[in-house]
Design a protein around this motif. Structure first.
Motif, mmCIF file in Angstrom:
data_model
loop_
_atom_site.group_PDB
_atom_site.id
_atom_site.type_symbol
_atom_site.label_atom_id
_atom_site.label_comp_id
_atom_site.label_asym_id
_atom_site.label_seq_id
_atom_site.Cartn_x
_atom_site.Cartn_y
_atom_site.Cartn_z
ATOM 1 N N VAL B 3 0.879 -1.169 0.000
ATOM 2 C CA VAL B 3 0.000 0.000 0.000
ATOM 3 C C VAL B 3 0.911 1.212 0.000
ATOM 4 C CG1 VAL B 3 -1.706 1.294 1.338
ATOM 5 C CG2 VAL B 3 -1.853 -1.177 1.233
ATOM 6 N N ALA B 4 0.590 2.213 -0.808
ATOM 7 C CA ALA B 4 1.446 3.393 -0.905
ATOM 8 C C ALA B 4 1.715 3.961 0.483
ATOM 9 C CB ALA B 4 0.763 4.443 -1.784
ATOM 10 N N PRO B 5 2.965 4.359 0.767
ATOM 11 C CA PRO B 5 3.335 4.778 2.122
ATOM 12 C C PRO B 5 2.562 5.995 2.637
ATOM 13 C CG PRO B 5 5.111 5.210 0.544
ATOM 14 C CD PRO B 5 4.104 4.370 -0.144
ATOM 15 N N GLN B 6 2.008 6.793 1.732
ATOM 16 C CA GLN B 6 1.289 7.979 2.196
ATOM 17 C C GLN B 6 -0.150 7.671 2.600
ATOM 18 O OE1 GLN B 6 2.334 7.270 -0.872
ATOM 19 N NE2 GLN B 6 1.533 8.642 -2.414
ATOM 20 N N LEU B 7 -0.544 6.410 2.485
ATOM 21 C CA LEU B 7 -1.904 6.028 2.855
ATOM 22 C C LEU B 7 -1.958 5.609 4.319
ATOM 23 C CD1 LEU B 7 -2.859 3.967 -0.306
ATOM 24 C CD2 LEU B 7 -3.875 6.135 0.396
ATOM 25 N N PRO B 8 -3.033 5.980 5.024
ATOM 26 C CA PRO B 8 -3.145 5.589 6.433
ATOM 27 C C PRO B 8 -3.432 4.098 6.599
ATOM 28 C CG PRO B 8 -5.044 6.877 5.749
ATOM 29 C CD PRO B 8 -4.111 6.848 4.589
ATOM 30 N N GLU B 107 -8.041 4.910 -3.488
ATOM 31 C CA GLU B 107 -6.646 5.187 -3.094
ATOM 32 C C GLU B 107 -6.041 6.306 -3.949
ATOM 33 O OE1 GLU B 107 -5.233 0.858 -1.316
ATOM 34 O OE2 GLU B 107 -4.131 1.739 -2.983
ATOM 35 N N GLN B 108 -6.288 6.226 -5.262
ATOM 36 C CA GLN B 108 -5.736 7.263 -6.151
ATOM 37 C C GLN B 108 -6.314 8.636 -5.813
ATOM 38 O OE1 GLN B 108 -6.740 5.619 -9.973
ATOM 39 N NE2 GLN B 108 -5.269 3.953 -9.749
ATOM 40 N N ASP B 109 -7.617 8.696 -5.580
ATOM 41 C CA ASP B 109 -8.250 9.978 -5.267
ATOM 42 C C ASP B 109 -7.835 10.481 -3.884
ATOM 43 O OD1 ASP B 109 -9.462 10.160 -7.718
ATOM 44 O OD2 ASP B 109 -11.374 9.330 -7.067
ATOM 45 N N TYR B 110 -7.571 9.549 -2.973
ATOM 46 C CA TYR B 110 -7.098 9.955 -1.637
ATOM 47 C C TYR B 110 -5.709 10.590 -1.750
ATOM 48 C CZ TYR B 110 -5.913 9.877 3.285
ATOM 49 O OH TYR B 110 -5.552 10.263 4.555
ATOM 50 N N THR B 116 -11.274 16.003 0.986
ATOM 51 C CA THR B 116 -10.965 17.022 1.993
ATOM 52 C C THR B 116 -12.160 17.338 2.884
ATOM 53 O OG1 THR B 116 -11.436 18.654 0.289
ATOM 54 C CG2 THR B 116 -9.110 18.135 0.697
ATOM 55 N N ASP B 117 -13.363 17.311 2.313
ATOM 56 C CA ASP B 117 -14.566 17.624 3.103
ATOM 57 C C ASP B 117 -15.352 16.345 3.340
ATOM 58 O OD1 ASP B 117 -14.053 20.397 3.086
ATOM 59 O OD2 ASP B 117 -14.822 20.492 1.032
#
Lengths: 64, 164
Positions: B3-8, B107-110, B116-117
């Motif tokens: 999973v990409a590292p910037q994902l929680p 994931e891509q959109d995150y 953001t909202d």
């Protein structure tokens, strides 16, 4: 057993907050999937528990 | 499971959840996906479609975007729908295509900063989902619950299950 089940979550939260889970032995679920931290392990616990809730719901439905 | 590292963390938990679900449904025939055992009002395809609708709403709709799947799916798989009420079987390949592609899209959109909202959503009294991260975490619970239901549908057909 019910009491132990109910209290277990509170004990884990307390121990987590107390910093007890510092060393975690990586768990390999499958060759593709591993749990590397206590946080990942707790996430997996939620999946596992919810699967069994689904099974329990189906059993209840079968009993009417 | 990369999973990409910037994902929680919730995103890795979701990937693990989806891995377990997919290994239960991959290779099933259309007949097995559509079979409704006696005493049930669901089948495996309904459970998959239901999760697709729920995840779409929890992520995109509550973040202020349009539903990223056909709106007709809500009438087939949404809350309080049943597979026994279908007039005809939904297009299985189309449903599965959306089901398989949605996690990548989220994931891509995150990563692109689209979520953001978030409109707060009450799940139980006193507990709200207030962000897309919490929505993904909640979805893992929801998806696990339906994995359980899928396991019982497979057992009712005498099919082997992989289990947890």
């Amino acid at each position: 057993m019910k009491d132990r089940f109910k209290n277990q979550m509170n004990e884990i939260v307390a121990d987590y907050q107390a910093g007890k889970f510092t060393d975690f032995n990586k768990i390999e679920l499958t060759p593709e999937v591993s749990l590397d931290t206590i946080d990942e392990s707790l996430g997996f616990v939620i999946i596992h528990e919810s699967v069994h809730i689904g099974l329990a719901i189906a059993l209840k439905q079968r009993l009417g | 499971m990369a999973v990409a590292p910037q994902l929680p963390l919730a995103f890795k938990t979701f990937r693990i959840t989806r891995f377990h679900l997919m290994r239960e449904v991959e290779g099933l025939t259309p007949e097995q996906m559509l079979h409704i055992p006696e005493g049930r009002d669901d089948n495996i395809l309904w459970n998959v479609g239901h999760l697709l609708c729920s995840l779409s709403r929890l992520t995109y709709v509550f973040s202020g975007y349009d539903l990223p799947i056909p709106k007709a799916y809500l009438g087939l798989f949404g809350k309080d729908t049943t597979a026994t009420a279908w007039d005809a079987a939904p297009d299985m390949d189309e449903v599965m295509g959306h089901f398989i592609s949605l996690p990548d899209k989220i994931e891509q959109d995150y990563v692109a900063g689209k979520f953001t909202d978030y409109t707060s959503l009450q799940i139980v009294p006193g507990d709200n989902i207030t962000s897309v991260e919490e929505a993904v975490a909640f979805h893992c619970f929801h998806e696990g619950l339906h994995i359980g239901k899928i396991l019982t549908l497979k057992e009712a057909m005498g099919l082997p299950v992989k289990g947890g």
